[in-house]
Write a protein that holds these residues in place. Structure first.
Motif, PDB file in Angstrom:
ATOM      1  N   ALA A 181      15.399  58.462  48.663  1.00  0.00           N
ATOM      2  CA  ALA A 181      15.661  58.332  47.223  1.00  0.00           C
ATOM      3  C   ALA A 181      17.110  57.909  47.022  1.00  0.00           C
ATOM      4  O   ALA A 181      17.644  57.974  45.923  1.00  0.00           O
ATOM      5  CB  ALA A 181      15.376  59.649  46.504  1.00  0.00           C
ATOM      6  N   GLY A 182      17.760  57.494  48.097  1.00  0.00           N
ATOM      7  CA  GLY A 182      19.145  57.020  48.010  1.00  0.00           C
ATOM      8  C   GLY A 182      20.172  58.143  48.022  1.00  0.00           C
ATOM      9  O   GLY A 182      21.368  57.883  47.882  1.00  0.00           O
ATOM     10  N   ALA A 183      19.722  59.396  48.193  1.00  0.00           N
ATOM     11  CA  ALA A 183      20.641  60.533  48.066  1.00  0.00           C
ATOM     12  C   ALA A 183      21.644  60.604  49.213  1.00  0.00           C
ATOM     13  O   ALA A 183      21.405  60.109  50.305  1.00  0.00           O
ATOM     14  CB  ALA A 183      19.861  61.841  47.994  1.00  0.00           C
ATOM     15  N   LYS A 184      22.766  61.227  48.915  1.00  0.00           N
ATOM     16  CA  LYS A 184      23.771  61.476  49.938  1.00  0.00           C
ATOM     17  C   LYS A 184      23.295  62.627  50.820  1.00  0.00           C
ATOM     18  O   LYS A 184      23.440  62.607  52.028  1.00  0.00           O
ATOM     19  CB  LYS A 184      25.075  61.873  49.249  1.00  0.00           C
ATOM     20  N   ASN A 185      22.712  63.628  50.201  1.00  0.00           N
ATOM     21  CA  ASN A 185      22.155  64.749  50.955  1.00  0.00           C
ATOM     22  C   ASN A 185      21.079  65.424  50.129  1.00  0.00           C
ATOM     23  O   ASN A 185      21.019  65.282  48.911  1.00  0.00           O
ATOM     24  CB  ASN A 185      23.251  65.753  51.334  1.00  0.00           C
ATOM     25  N   GLY A 186      20.244  66.170  50.832  1.00  0.00           N
ATOM     26  CA  GLY A 186      19.309  67.070  50.165  1.00  0.00           C
ATOM     27  C   GLY A 186      19.723  68.451  50.610  1.00  0.00           C
ATOM     28  O   GLY A 186      20.152  68.628  51.745  1.00  0.00           O
ATOM     29  N   ILE A 187      19.646  69.411  49.747  1.00  0.00           N
ATOM     30  CA  ILE A 187      20.083  70.747  50.159  1.00  0.00           C
ATOM     31  C   ILE A 187      19.201  71.807  49.507  1.00  0.00           C
ATOM     32  O   ILE A 187      18.809  71.680  48.349  1.00  0.00           O
ATOM     33  CB  ILE A 187      21.588  70.953  49.853  1.00  0.00           C
ATOM     34  N   PHE A 188      18.863  72.834  50.289  1.00  0.00           N
ATOM     35  CA  PHE A 188      17.988  73.914  49.813  1.00  0.00           C
ATOM     36  C   PHE A 188      18.768  75.199  49.669  1.00  0.00           C
ATOM     37  O   PHE A 188      19.612  75.519  50.504  1.00  0.00           O
ATOM     38  CB  PHE A 188      16.848  74.151  50.813  1.00  0.00           C
ATOM     39  N   GLU A 189      18.431  75.948  48.643  1.00  0.00           N
ATOM     40  CA  GLU A 189      18.957  77.306  48.527  1.00  0.00           C
ATOM     41  C   GLU A 189      18.554  78.089  49.773  1.00  0.00           C
ATOM     42  O   GLU A 189      17.489  77.861  50.335  1.00  0.00           O
ATOM     43  CB  GLU A 189      18.321  77.997  47.301  1.00  0.00           C
ATOM     44  N   VAL A 190      19.430  78.995  50.166  1.00  0.00           N
ATOM     45  CA  VAL A 190      19.149  79.805  51.349  1.00  0.00           C
ATOM     46  C   VAL A 190      18.398  81.068  50.922  1.00  0.00           C
ATOM     47  O   VAL A 190      18.813  81.748  49.987  1.00  0.00           O
ATOM     48  CB  VAL A 190      20.473  80.177  52.049  1.00  0.00           C
ATOM     49  N   GLY A 229      16.762  56.538  42.993  1.00  0.00           N
ATOM     50  CA  GLY A 229      16.786  57.539  41.927  1.00  0.00           C
ATOM     51  C   GLY A 229      17.864  58.596  42.079  1.00  0.00           C
ATOM     52  O   GLY A 229      18.248  59.243  41.111  1.00  0.00           O
ATOM     53  N   ALA A 230      18.341  58.795  43.309  1.00  0.00           N
ATOM     54  CA  ALA A 230      19.371  59.808  43.529  1.00  0.00           C
ATOM     55  C   ALA A 230      20.599  59.179  44.204  1.00  0.00           C
ATOM     56  O   ALA A 230      21.358  59.848  44.892  1.00  0.00           O
ATOM     57  CB  ALA A 230      18.825  60.942  44.387  1.00  0.00           C
ATOM     58  N   LEU A 231      20.773  57.870  43.975  1.00  0.00           N
ATOM     59  CA  LEU A 231      21.849  57.135  44.641  1.00  0.00           C
ATOM     60  C   LEU A 231      23.208  57.837  44.476  1.00  0.00           C
ATOM     61  O   LEU A 231      23.590  58.186  43.371  1.00  0.00           O
ATOM     62  CB  LEU A 231      21.923  55.722  44.059  1.00  0.00           C
ATOM     63  N   PHE A 237      34.825  61.886  52.312  1.00  0.00           N
ATOM     64  CA  PHE A 237      33.645  61.916  51.443  1.00  0.00           C
ATOM     65  C   PHE A 237      34.060  61.731  49.999  1.00  0.00           C
ATOM     66  O   PHE A 237      35.141  62.153  49.594  1.00  0.00           O
ATOM     67  CB  PHE A 237      32.929  63.270  51.510  1.00  0.00           C
ATOM     68  N   LYS A 238      33.167  61.117  49.251  1.00  0.00           N
ATOM     69  CA  LYS A 238      33.307  61.137  47.807  1.00  0.00           C
ATOM     70  C   LYS A 238      32.411  62.288  47.345  1.00  0.00           C
ATOM     71  O   LYS A 238      31.222  62.312  47.673  1.00  0.00           O
ATOM     72  CB  LYS A 238      32.814  59.803  47.259  1.00  0.00           C
ATOM     73  N   VAL A 239      32.981  63.250  46.647  1.00  0.00           N
ATOM     74  CA  VAL A 239      32.202  64.417  46.214  1.00  0.00           C
ATOM     75  C   VAL A 239      31.069  63.954  45.296  1.00  0.00           C
ATOM     76  O   VAL A 239      31.317  63.291  44.291  1.00  0.00           O
ATOM     77  CB  VAL A 239      33.099  65.433  45.478  1.00  0.00           C
ATOM     78  N   PRO A 240      29.837  64.266  45.651  1.00  0.00           N
ATOM     79  CA  PRO A 240      28.715  63.751  44.850  1.00  0.00           C
ATOM     80  C   PRO A 240      28.369  64.611  43.636  1.00  0.00           C
ATOM     81  O   PRO A 240      28.633  65.812  43.605  1.00  0.00           O
ATOM     82  CB  PRO A 240      27.550  63.776  45.842  1.00  0.00           C
ATOM     83  N   GLU A 241      27.745  63.966  42.669  1.00  0.00           N
ATOM     84  CA  GLU A 241      27.088  64.681  41.592  1.00  0.00           C
ATOM     85  C   GLU A 241      25.764  65.182  42.161  1.00  0.00           C
ATOM     86  O   GLU A 241      25.436  64.876  43.307  1.00  0.00           O
ATOM     87  CB  GLU A 241      26.786  63.720  40.427  1.00  0.00           C
ATOM     88  N   ALA A 242      25.013  65.917  41.367  1.00  0.00           N
ATOM     89  CA  ALA A 242      23.753  66.424  41.915  1.00  0.00           C
ATOM     90  C   ALA A 242      22.625  66.390  40.902  1.00  0.00           C
ATOM     91  O   ALA A 242      22.845  66.490  39.695  1.00  0.00           O
ATOM     92  CB  ALA A 242      23.931  67.845  42.427  1.00  0.00           C
ATOM     93  N   ILE A 243      21.427  66.235  41.434  1.00  0.00           N
ATOM     94  CA  ILE A 243      20.215  66.431  40.643  1.00  0.00           C
ATOM     95  C   ILE A 243      19.617  67.755  41.114  1.00  0.00           C
ATOM     96  O   ILE A 243      19.529  68.010  42.308  1.00  0.00           O
ATOM     97  CB  ILE A 243      19.170  65.323  40.881  1.00  0.00           C
ATOM     98  N   ARG A 244      19.258  68.595  40.193  1.00  0.00           N
ATOM     99  CA  ARG A 244      18.685  69.888  40.540  1.00  0.00           C
ATOM    100  C   ARG A 244      17.165  69.816  40.418  1.00  0.00           C
ATOM    101  O   ARG A 244      16.641  69.345  39.391  1.00  0.00           O
ATOM    102  CB  ARG A 244      19.252  70.945  39.595  1.00  0.00           C
TER     103      ARG A 244
END
Ligand code: SF4
Lengths: 421, 164
Positions: A221-230, A190-192, A155-162
């Motif tokens: 949105a082109g994102a690598k992943n979407g992730i939610f707080e638990v 938008g989140a490539l 994996f290439k470690v992604p940046e993130a949009i919050r």
């Protein structure tokens, strides 16, 4: 400099204390997934590696869901190939017709995805399990093959949009409207290459089914992943569905984001994505008068029990418009059964809708509801690309189950408020 | 060194138009190639020649993770793809199957249909022989160069497993 949720999970799975955006890492995998379209290609590649077996029989899942129940001889051959492979390699999580579901609804339901996991799937909507606070992402068949052999993936470690969520959804508005609204705002790229990280006080008002829908479409949105707080809801879900060990990660306070976007859930309206891109969105009041030929309710995006309940609330005691074909496919056998017990299937059939066994079917223009030239569909699926549901000159409008059901009744794109008075 | 004639498309070319789902009941590269780009450009299959270079805009290969998409392009004769940006799953799939792809916004904008271009994958240098212009594309990180050198991830993994 702190790490985002995704970065923390990736660091832990690469055996590193710290990772930075852009860094290439090899991470250990908790689950490797494939379907009947991507697994045959992966098997071909897997055999070239010459490994004796898969890295862990309990950490591979194969779900025949795209062209099943087999649509033709070729798809039957593909399914036979993956069935024999699963059997030969003693893969514990192979889900046969009659016991299966659409992979991204099935995997969480079976307890195979839990917070803190790293999951790859040879299917782009593998990002769905981010709803549970896992890092999960779509890859190709060759990655699946290497993952099955090694239990690792690069994996290439992604940046993130919050995304900071506040407020509370209005009546009829759902997770689907939230994600369509966001994609409309940031665009299909938008989140490539980035993570979309969702959190904030508004999270508590989103059901797990809403979160699955939102995480599911991060890829749009082109994102690598979407992730939610638990939160407590996540933990309750995990407790109900899984016995797997899990670990809760949260972003560092000084985590770095490329952007922080505030989303006030109270302001989101019912939203529809017009052809031929998911970011071509309009709120329902601006949709105009669009006559339709077909409605599809289901898929890995919106085939869960809450989705069916929303559709049933609209369809109860009403009839599908005479000019419209309505196809409803619960996403898993368990959801199907639940819908039956709750009387939802009866409501659908009484209304004049076709109800199908779980399958991807029309979502990808595979079978069970292909569009002819010039036809229009409202679908609760996730893509409306050219030719996605059939003829290259057909059109798909993406919407929530409530909007889709309302449109089925009126024969044109409609708000449930028009129908349920 | 790759050298070929350019076939050019716009932004957001998705994997559904690169290879429509209705053909995914097979994974045979030659059969997939017969339907490559069909829904976007029905003339593609008839005019593509072995070695041709595809040039496109932003977000090339977005959508479904189907590896059938880069497989179909490679089998149809495309030797390299240059785009402003690639969707990430397509990017990794192309590298994993050993199809060179390069990000270079300026080259992607300026190169025209029918131009003769050459690409040095090791350095990322793109030369447009029709206009004489030279561009510096994003070269691959070393790790990816190794995968390309091994002609794909599978050989790379085999080599790694052999070392064990
Ligand atoms: S339902 Fe549609 S988007 Fe989901 S896995 Fe199946 S084909 Fe893909």
């Amino acid at each position: 400099m702190g790490m985002t949720m995704t970065q923390k999970i990736l660091a832990a799975h690469a055996g590193l204390d710290k990772v930075e955006a852009g860094q290439l890492i090899m991470a250990d995998l908790d689950l490797v997934l494939g379907n009947d379209v991507t697994t045959p290609v992966a098997i071909k590649e897997f055999n070239k590696i010459g490994a004796d077996g898969v890295f862990d029989k309990n950490k591979v899942a194969i779900v025949p869901d795209h062209f099943t129940p087999n649509k033709d001889i070729k798809s039957a051959q593909q399914c036979r190939l993956i069935r024999e492979f699963a059997h030969h390699k003693e893969i514990a999580n192979y889900f046969e017709i009659g016991r299966m579901g659409i992979e991204h609804a099935l995997i969480p339901e079976q307890g195979l995805a839990v917070p803190g996991d790293v999951i790859i799937g040879a299917d782009s909507h593998t990002c769905t399990y981010g709803a549970l606070g896992a890092f999960s992402t779509g890859v190709g068949s060759t990655d699946m093959a290497a993952g099955m052999a090694l239990g690792k993936c690069w994996f290439k470690v992604p940046e993130a949009i919050r995304f900071n969520l506040t407020g509370k959804l209005q009546p009829w508005v759902s997770g689907k409207d939230v994600i369509l609204h966001i994609i409309g705002k940031i665009g299909v790229d938008g989140a490539l290459y980035q993570s979309m990280e969702f959190g904030g006080e508004g999270l508590a008002s989103l059901s797990m089914d809403d979160r699955f829908t939102i995480a599911n479409m991060a890829i749009e949105a082109g994102a690598k992943n979407g992730i939610f707080e638990v939160d407590q809801q996540t933990l309750d879900y995990v407790k109900e569905h899984s016995t797997k060990e899990y670990k809760v990660y949260s972003a560092d306070e000084d985590a770095v984001y490329t952007r922080v976007i505030d989303v006030n859930l109270s302001e989101i309206k019912l939203t529809v994505a017009f052809p031929h891109q998911p970011d071509n969105t309009r709120t329902i009041d601006q949709a105009g008068d669009i006559a339709i030929d077909q409605v599809v309710i289901g898929s890995c995006t919106n085939g869960r029990i809450e989705d069916l309940r929303a559709a049933a609330r609209v369809l109860k005691g009403r009839k599908v418009h005479p000019r419209v074909r309505t196809i409803i496919f619960p996403a898993t056998q368990k959801i199907y059964l639940q819908a039956m017990k709750e009387g939802l299937l009866e409501i659908f059939i009484e209304a004049g809708a076709a109800v199908s066994t779980p399958t991807c079917g029309p979502c990808l223009g595979g079978h069970m509801g292909i569009l002819a030239k010039g036809e229009r569909a409202v679908a609760t699926t996730n893509r409306n690309f050219v030719g996605r549901m059939g003829h290259p000159e057909s059109e798909v409008y993406l919407a929530s189950p409530a909007v889709a059901a309302a449109s089925a009744v009126t024969g044109r794109i409609s708000s449930p408020e028009e129908v349920v008075l | 060194m790759i050298k070929g004639k350019v076939i050019k498309y716009g932004n957001n070319v998705d994997t559904d138009v690169i290879i429509p789902a209705r053909y995914l009941n097979t994974s045979d590269p030659a059969e997939l190639a017969r339907h490559c780009m069909e829904d976007l450009d029905p003339t593609f299959v008839g005019r593509v020649n072995a070695g041709d270079v595809m040039v496109a805009g932003r977000n090339f290969g977005c959508g479904s993770s189907r590896e059938h998409a880069p497989i179909a392009l490679k089998a149809s004769g495309i030797s390299c793809i240059i785009a402003e940006t690639f969707a990430r799953i397509f990017y990794r799939n192309a590298i994993n199957i050993g199809l060179p792809i390069l990000e270079c916004p300026l080259a992607a904008q300026e190169i025209s249909e029918g131009d003769e271009v050459s690409v040095d994958v090791n350095t990322g240098i793109i030369t447009n022989h029709t206009t004489g212009k030279v561009y510096q594309g994003e070269p691959f990180p070393e790790f990816m160069q190794q995968i390309i050198k091994s002609e794909g991830l599978i050989n790379y993994v085999r080599e790694r497993m052999g070392q064990k």
